[in-house]
Design a protein around this motif. Sequence first.
Motif, mmCIF file in Angstrom:
data_model
loop_
_atom_site.group_PDB
_atom_site.id
_atom_site.type_symbol
_atom_site.label_atom_id
_atom_site.label_comp_id
_atom_site.label_asym_id
_atom_site.label_seq_id
_atom_site.Cartn_x
_atom_site.Cartn_y
_atom_site.Cartn_z
ATOM 1 N N ARG A 60 0.852 -1.192 0.000
ATOM 2 C CA ARG A 60 0.000 0.000 0.000
ATOM 3 C C ARG A 60 0.891 1.247 0.000
ATOM 4 O O ARG A 60 2.003 1.232 0.493
ATOM 5 C CB ARG A 60 -0.896 0.023 1.220
ATOM 6 N N ILE A 61 0.355 2.321 -0.552
ATOM 7 C CA ILE A 61 1.060 3.601 -0.570
ATOM 8 C C ILE A 61 0.460 4.484 0.512
ATOM 9 O O ILE A 61 -0.763 4.633 0.580
ATOM 10 C CB ILE A 61 0.954 4.259 -1.966
ATOM 11 N N THR A 62 1.328 5.043 1.345
ATOM 12 C CA THR A 62 0.857 5.871 2.465
ATOM 13 C C THR A 62 0.382 7.236 1.957
ATOM 14 O O THR A 62 0.780 7.667 0.868
ATOM 15 C CB THR A 62 1.982 6.083 3.492
ATOM 16 N N PRO A 63 -0.418 7.946 2.742
ATOM 17 C CA PRO A 63 -0.824 9.302 2.359
ATOM 18 C C PRO A 63 0.390 10.229 2.143
ATOM 19 O O PRO A 63 0.364 11.072 1.241
ATOM 20 C CB PRO A 63 -1.685 9.772 3.533
ATOM 21 N N HIS A 64 1.427 10.058 2.957
ATOM 22 C CA HIS A 64 2.646 10.863 2.779
ATOM 23 C C HIS A 64 3.271 10.580 1.409
ATOM 24 O O HIS A 64 3.668 11.508 0.695
ATOM 25 C CB HIS A 64 3.653 10.569 3.894
ATOM 26 N N GLN A 65 3.361 9.311 1.025
ATOM 27 C CA GLN A 65 3.926 8.963 -0.282
ATOM 28 C C GLN A 65 3.088 9.568 -1.404
ATOM 29 O O GLN A 65 3.633 10.115 -2.364
ATOM 30 C CB GLN A 65 4.026 7.443 -0.434
ATOM 31 N N TRP A 66 1.752 9.489 -1.301
ATOM 32 C CA TRP A 66 0.884 10.088 -2.316
ATOM 33 C C TRP A 66 1.172 11.574 -2.441
ATOM 34 O O TRP A 66 1.265 12.113 -3.547
ATOM 35 C CB TRP A 66 -0.601 9.883 -1.984
ATOM 36 N N ALA A 67 1.321 12.255 -1.307
ATOM 37 C CA ALA A 67 1.580 13.702 -1.324
ATOM 38 C C ALA A 67 2.908 13.998 -2.013
ATOM 39 O O ALA A 67 3.008 14.934 -2.818
ATOM 40 C CB ALA A 67 1.578 14.250 0.103
ATOM 41 N N VAL A 68 3.931 13.199 -1.723
ATOM 42 C CA VAL A 68 5.245 13.385 -2.359
ATOM 43 C C VAL A 68 5.134 13.164 -3.864
ATOM 44 O O VAL A 68 5.642 13.970 -4.656
ATOM 45 C CB VAL A 68 6.304 12.438 -1.740
ATOM 46 N N TYR A 69 4.454 12.107 -4.292
ATOM 47 C CA TYR A 69 4.324 11.812 -5.727
ATOM 48 C C TYR A 69 3.533 12.905 -6.446
ATOM 49 O O TYR A 69 3.909 13.338 -7.539
ATOM 50 C CB TYR A 69 3.662 10.449 -5.961
ATOM 51 N N VAL A 98 10.950 11.978 2.381
ATOM 52 C CA VAL A 98 10.718 12.274 0.967
ATOM 53 C C VAL A 98 11.591 11.358 0.117
ATOM 54 O O VAL A 98 11.132 10.751 -0.847
ATOM 55 C CB VAL A 98 11.002 13.760 0.653
ATOM 56 N N GLY A 99 12.878 11.228 0.503
ATOM 57 C CA GLY A 99 13.792 10.337 -0.214
ATOM 58 C C GLY A 99 13.322 8.894 -0.187
ATOM 59 O O GLY A 99 13.393 8.183 -1.190
ATOM 60 N N SER A 100 12.815 8.479 0.948
ATOM 61 C CA SER A 100 12.314 7.110 1.077
ATOM 62 C C SER A 100 11.103 6.878 0.172
ATOM 63 O O SER A 100 11.007 5.838 -0.486
ATOM 64 C CB SER A 100 11.942 6.844 2.533
ATOM 65 N N ALA A 101 10.212 7.853 0.130
ATOM 66 C CA ALA A 101 9.037 7.722 -0.753
ATOM 67 C C ALA A 101 9.477 7.642 -2.206
ATOM 68 O O ALA A 101 8.972 6.818 -2.980
ATOM 69 C CB ALA A 101 8.090 8.903 -0.546
ATOM 70 N N LEU A 102 10.437 8.472 -2.590
ATOM 71 C CA LEU A 102 10.892 8.487 -3.978
ATOM 72 C C LEU A 102 11.694 7.226 -4.326
ATOM 73 O O LEU A 102 11.666 6.768 -5.464
ATOM 74 C CB LEU A 102 11.704 9.750 -4.258
ATOM 75 N N ARG A 103 12.406 6.674 -3.354
ATOM 76 C CA ARG A 103 13.158 5.443 -3.599
ATOM 77 C C ARG A 103 12.212 4.309 -3.964
ATOM 78 O O ARG A 103 12.554 3.407 -4.724
ATOM 79 C CB ARG A 103 13.970 5.062 -2.359
ATOM 80 N N ASN A 104 10.993 4.378 -3.426
ATOM 81 C CA ASN A 104 9.987 3.339 -3.670
ATOM 82 C C ASN A 104 8.923 3.790 -4.661
ATOM 83 O O ASN A 104 7.814 3.271 -4.649
ATOM 84 C CB ASN A 104 9.331 2.944 -2.345
ATOM 85 N N ASN A 105 9.240 4.751 -5.519
ATOM 86 C CA ASN A 105 8.298 5.342 -6.471
ATOM 87 C C ASN A 105 7.808 4.302 -7.491
ATOM 88 O O ASN A 105 8.541 3.922 -8.396
ATOM 89 C CB ASN A 105 8.999 6.503 -7.187
ATOM 90 N N PRO A 106 6.551 3.860 -7.379
ATOM 91 C CA PRO A 106 6.040 2.865 -8.329
ATOM 92 C C PRO A 106 5.575 3.485 -9.650
ATOM 93 O O PRO A 106 5.199 2.758 -10.561
ATOM 94 C CB PRO A 106 4.858 2.251 -7.579
ATOM 95 N N PHE A 107 5.607 4.813 -9.746
ATOM 96 C CA PHE A 107 5.092 5.500 -10.923
ATOM 97 C C PHE A 107 6.182 6.098 -11.806
ATOM 98 O O PHE A 107 5.886 6.878 -12.699
ATOM 99 C CB PHE A 107 4.108 6.596 -10.515
ATOM 100 N N ALA A 108 7.438 5.766 -11.543
ATOM 101 C CA ALA A 108 8.525 6.295 -12.383
ATOM 102 C C ALA A 108 8.355 5.731 -13.795
ATOM 103 O O ALA A 108 7.970 4.574 -13.954
ATOM 104 C CB ALA A 108 9.874 5.893 -11.817
ATOM 105 N N PRO A 109 8.582 6.511 -14.814
ATOM 106 C CA PRO A 109 9.078 7.885 -14.865
ATOM 107 C C PRO A 109 7.970 8.936 -14.887
ATOM 108 O O PRO A 109 8.242 10.109 -15.064
ATOM 109 C CB PRO A 109 9.842 7.907 -16.176
ATOM 110 N N PHE A 110 6.693 8.517 -14.696
ATOM 111 C CA PHE A 110 5.592 9.477 -14.722
ATOM 112 C C PHE A 110 5.660 10.440 -13.539
ATOM 113 O O PHE A 110 5.201 11.557 -13.618
ATOM 114 C CB PHE A 110 4.242 8.766 -14.763
ATOM 115 N N VAL A 111 6.196 9.967 -12.427
ATOM 116 C CA VAL A 111 6.526 10.831 -11.296
ATOM 117 C C VAL A 111 8.040 11.013 -11.381
ATOM 118 O O VAL A 111 8.798 10.095 -11.087
ATOM 119 C CB VAL A 111 6.106 10.190 -9.958
#
Length: 178
Positions: A60-69, A98-111
């Motif tokens: 699952r993606i946390t609300p914080h991760q959604w905000a970062v993306y 923020v770095g942790s959320a981006l390290r796990n970015n499932p939407f790259a390269p769209f994010v």
Amino acid sequence: MPAIRTQSSSKKSAINGHKITTSRISILVVEEVQDLADCKMNDPLSEKDCSTFKTHDIKRITPHQWAVYDFTRIIPCGRVTTYKDICIALGQNSPRSVGSALRNNPFAPFVPCHRIIASNLYIGGFFGEWGTGTNARGRQKNTGLQCNRKMEMLAKEGVTFSADGYLADEYLLWIGRG
């Protein structure tokens, strides 16, 4: 259609101390960069969809991760921002989160997580690695190759770094808060 970028170098004249242009080069950029953050991606938009969305790893993606993306998607092509500035814009207090959320970015390269750098304007991390070449830090598996790839992606967008990995033109730093 190819783009043309003009670069000028200048230095102070020894005679009167005024700035003079010594050379001007035009570079033909053959490969156009498509800003994938502008593309329509199939991401959940409703709160219910976000809370039930799972990545390919069934996480699952946390609300914080959604905000970062969501924030990362608005960084313009050809500009960069810092982990700290994203943190401040989101009202958070941990650039590492923020770095942790981006390290796990499932939407790259769209994010476009490659557009985020350290607050000292160093290239920062990419795909779990930090730094380039001899400056690479982290575990034994850290080769610096991922950050070199990040620098190449940014170079295609017109963002360049010094040989030791620092942002060459501070004008390209984008602060996305009011």
